[in-house]
Design a protein around this motif. Structure first.
Motif, PDB file in Angstrom:
ATOM      1  N   ILE A 184       6.685 -11.589   0.966  1.00 27.14           N
ATOM      2  CA  ILE A 184       7.839 -11.496   1.847  1.00 27.14           C
ATOM      3  C   ILE A 184       8.684 -10.304   1.416  1.00 27.14           C
ATOM      4  O   ILE A 184       9.082 -10.205   0.258  1.00 27.14           O
ATOM      5  N   VAL A 185       8.961  -9.406   2.362  1.00 26.07           N
ATOM      6  CA  VAL A 185       9.757  -8.204   2.076  1.00 26.07           C
ATOM      7  C   VAL A 185      11.042  -8.280   2.896  1.00 26.07           C
ATOM      8  O   VAL A 185      11.027  -8.037   4.102  1.00 26.07           O
ATOM      9  N   PRO A 186      12.164  -8.644   2.254  1.00 23.07           N
ATOM     10  CA  PRO A 186      13.427  -8.626   2.992  1.00 23.07           C
ATOM     11  C   PRO A 186      13.866  -7.184   3.209  1.00 23.07           C
ATOM     12  O   PRO A 186      13.735  -6.344   2.319  1.00 23.07           O
ATOM     13  N   ALA A 187      14.362  -6.867   4.397  1.00 23.33           N
ATOM     14  CA  ALA A 187      14.728  -5.479   4.694  1.00 23.33           C
ATOM     15  C   ALA A 187      16.053  -5.414   5.443  1.00 23.33           C
ATOM     16  O   ALA A 187      16.270  -6.161   6.398  1.00 23.33           O
ATOM     17  N   PHE A 188      16.901  -4.531   4.990  1.00 25.79           N
ATOM     18  CA  PHE A 188      18.142  -4.224   5.694  1.00 25.79           C
ATOM     19  C   PHE A 188      18.399  -2.732   5.531  1.00 25.79           C
ATOM     20  O   PHE A 188      18.634  -2.262   4.417  1.00 25.79           O
ATOM     21  N   ASN A 189      18.296  -2.004   6.615  1.00 26.12           N
ATOM     22  CA  ASN A 189      18.475  -0.547   6.609  1.00 26.12           C
ATOM     23  C   ASN A 189      17.579   0.119   5.551  1.00 26.12           C
ATOM     24  O   ASN A 189      18.049   0.858   4.688  1.00 26.12           O
ATOM     25  N   GLU A 190      16.288  -0.150   5.627  1.00 24.16           N
ATOM     26  CA  GLU A 190      15.313   0.356   4.659  1.00 24.16           C
ATOM     27  C   GLU A 190      14.411   1.440   5.248  1.00 24.16           C
ATOM     28  O   GLU A 190      13.300   1.645   4.774  1.00 24.16           O
ATOM     29  N   GLU A 191      14.851   2.137   6.253  1.00 29.60           N
ATOM     30  CA  GLU A 191      14.039   3.153   6.917  1.00 29.60           C
ATOM     31  C   GLU A 191      13.504   4.190   5.928  1.00 29.60           C
ATOM     32  O   GLU A 191      12.352   4.611   6.031  1.00 29.60           O
ATOM     33  N   GLN A 192      14.295   4.579   4.971  1.00 29.81           N
ATOM     34  CA  GLN A 192      13.882   5.620   4.020  1.00 29.81           C
ATOM     35  C   GLN A 192      12.969   5.081   2.918  1.00 29.81           C
ATOM     36  O   GLN A 192      12.019   5.747   2.520  1.00 29.81           O
ATOM     37  N   ARG A 193      13.246   3.886   2.403  1.00 25.92           N
ATOM     38  CA  ARG A 193      12.484   3.366   1.256  1.00 25.92           C
ATOM     39  C   ARG A 193      11.254   2.560   1.640  1.00 25.92           C
ATOM     40  O   ARG A 193      10.307   2.455   0.868  1.00 25.92           O
ATOM     41  N   LEU A 194      11.251   1.979   2.826  1.00 26.98           N
ATOM     42  CA  LEU A 194      10.164   1.087   3.232  1.00 26.98           C
ATOM     43  C   LEU A 194       8.792   1.761   3.311  1.00 26.98           C
ATOM     44  O   LEU A 194       7.811   1.180   2.836  1.00 26.98           O
ATOM     45  N   PRO A 195       8.653   2.969   3.851  1.00 23.35           N
ATOM     46  CA  PRO A 195       7.310   3.558   3.968  1.00 23.35           C
ATOM     47  C   PRO A 195       6.598   3.718   2.622  1.00 23.35           C
ATOM     48  O   PRO A 195       5.432   3.331   2.490  1.00 23.35           O
ATOM     49  N   ALA A 196       7.266   4.265   1.626  1.00 21.32           N
ATOM     50  CA  ALA A 196       6.620   4.461   0.319  1.00 21.32           C
ATOM     51  C   ALA A 196       6.270   3.127  -0.324  1.00 21.32           C
ATOM     52  O   ALA A 196       5.174   2.958  -0.887  1.00 21.32           O
ATOM     53  N   ALA A 197       7.182   2.171  -0.228  1.00 16.70           N
ATOM     54  CA  ALA A 197       6.934   0.858  -0.837  1.00 16.70           C
ATOM     55  C   ALA A 197       5.757   0.155  -0.160  1.00 16.70           C
ATOM     56  O   ALA A 197       4.893  -0.422  -0.833  1.00 16.70           O
ATOM     57  N   LEU A 198       5.700   0.216   1.172  1.00 19.05           N
ATOM     58  CA  LEU A 198       4.606  -0.448   1.883  1.00 19.05           C
ATOM     59  C   LEU A 198       3.268   0.254   1.681  1.00 19.05           C
ATOM     60  O   LEU A 198       2.232  -0.407   1.573  1.00 19.05           O
ATOM     61  N   GLU A 199       3.260   1.586   1.622  1.00 20.05           N
ATOM     62  CA  GLU A 199       2.011   2.307   1.365  1.00 20.05           C
ATOM     63  C   GLU A 199       1.424   1.901   0.011  1.00 20.05           C
ATOM     64  O   GLU A 199       0.236   1.594  -0.099  1.00 20.05           O
ATOM     65  N   GLU A 200       2.262   1.885  -1.009  1.00 19.15           N
ATOM     66  CA  GLU A 200       1.791   1.506  -2.346  1.00 19.15           C
ATOM     67  C   GLU A 200       1.325   0.052  -2.365  1.00 19.15           C
ATOM     68  O   GLU A 200       0.281  -0.274  -2.935  1.00 19.15           O
ATOM     69  N   THR A 201       2.075  -0.810  -1.713  1.00 23.04           N
ATOM     70  CA  THR A 201       1.711  -2.234  -1.666  1.00 23.04           C
ATOM     71  C   THR A 201       0.393  -2.435  -0.931  1.00 23.04           C
ATOM     72  O   THR A 201      -0.490  -3.156  -1.411  1.00 23.04           O
ATOM     73  N   MET A 202       0.238  -1.796   0.218  1.00 23.09           N
ATOM     74  CA  MET A 202      -0.985  -1.968   0.997  1.00 23.09           C
ATOM     75  C   MET A 202      -2.200  -1.364   0.290  1.00 23.09           C
ATOM     76  O   MET A 202      -3.290  -1.934   0.366  1.00 23.09           O
ATOM     77  N   ASP A 203      -2.016  -0.243  -0.405  1.00 24.82           N
ATOM     78  CA  ASP A 203      -3.122   0.329  -1.181  1.00 24.82           C
ATOM     79  C   ASP A 203      -3.614  -0.675  -2.218  1.00 24.82           C
ATOM     80  O   ASP A 203      -4.825  -0.896  -2.371  1.00 24.82           O
ATOM     81  N   TYR A 204      -2.677  -1.292  -2.927  1.00 22.67           N
ATOM     82  CA  TYR A 204      -3.055  -2.282  -3.943  1.00 22.67           C
ATOM     83  C   TYR A 204      -3.748  -3.486  -3.308  1.00 22.67           C
ATOM     84  O   TYR A 204      -4.817  -3.915  -3.763  1.00 22.67           O
ATOM     85  N   LEU A 205      -3.138  -4.053  -2.249  1.00 21.48           N
ATOM     86  CA  LEU A 205      -3.681  -5.268  -1.637  1.00 21.48           C
ATOM     87  C   LEU A 205      -5.050  -5.023  -1.008  1.00 21.48           C
ATOM     88  O   LEU A 205      -5.958  -5.844  -1.141  1.00 21.48           O
ATOM     89  N   GLN A 206      -5.233  -3.887  -0.355  1.00 25.74           N
ATOM     90  CA  GLN A 206      -6.539  -3.579   0.229  1.00 25.74           C
ATOM     91  C   GLN A 206      -7.597  -3.366  -0.856  1.00 25.74           C
ATOM     92  O   GLN A 206      -8.733  -3.793  -0.698  1.00 25.74           O
TER      93      GLN A 206
END
Length: 147
Positions: A71-93
């Motif tokens: 679960i990723v809580p987000a509030f005004n995360e337009e700038q930080r969300l892409p890098a965090a999700l890319e790293e997370t998805m790379d690991y999970l995949q």
């Protein structure tokens, strides 16, 4: 003296009755709240941004069909969300490719952002499919409000 003792006994009995009545009310109310099946607020469907179709959202009491739900809580995360999700998805995949029993989902919960958080989240849902990334917009800022 006998009548005084009887009055004291009567008072004590009345006090015990009131005490047990209070305890009973507290226990019944606690049981009612715990076993109430009325959800405070539930999201029943999610939108698949690729097809724009509504996808059922699992309920908390449904049996788990994923090994891991992040679960990723987000509030005004337009700038930080892409890098965090890319790293997370790379690991999970990577982990899913090594272990065929490993399944996952990333649930992004937007708490009423006013920037491009929704667009960024939907871009990731399109890229990785709604089966792996889900986006739940709450619509208005709730913060740490108790449900």
């Amino acid at each position: 003296m006998e009548s005084l003792l009887t009055v004291a006994e009567l008072g004590l009995s009345l006090l015990l009755i009131v005490f047990w009545g209070f305890i009973s009310v507290v226990v019944v109310e606690a049981w009612r709240r715990r076993h109430s099946n009325v959800p405070v607020e539930t999201v029943t469907t999610l939108e698949d941004p690729t097809s724009l179709k509504q996808v059922p959202c699992p309920h908390i009491s449904d049996p788990a069909d994923k090994y891991l739900s992040l679960i990723v809580p987000a509030f005004n995360e337009e700038q930080r969300l892409p890098a965090a999700l890319e790293e997370t998805m790379d690991y999970l995949q990577g982990r899913a490719s090594r272990d065929k029993n490993f399944s996952y989902e990333v649930v992004i919960v937007d708490d009423g952002s006013v920037d491009g958080t929704k667009r960024v989240a939907f871009d990731f849902v399109r890229k990785y499919t709604v089966d792996n990334i889900r986006f739940i917009p709450l619509g208005r800022i709730k913060g740490k409000e108790k449900l």
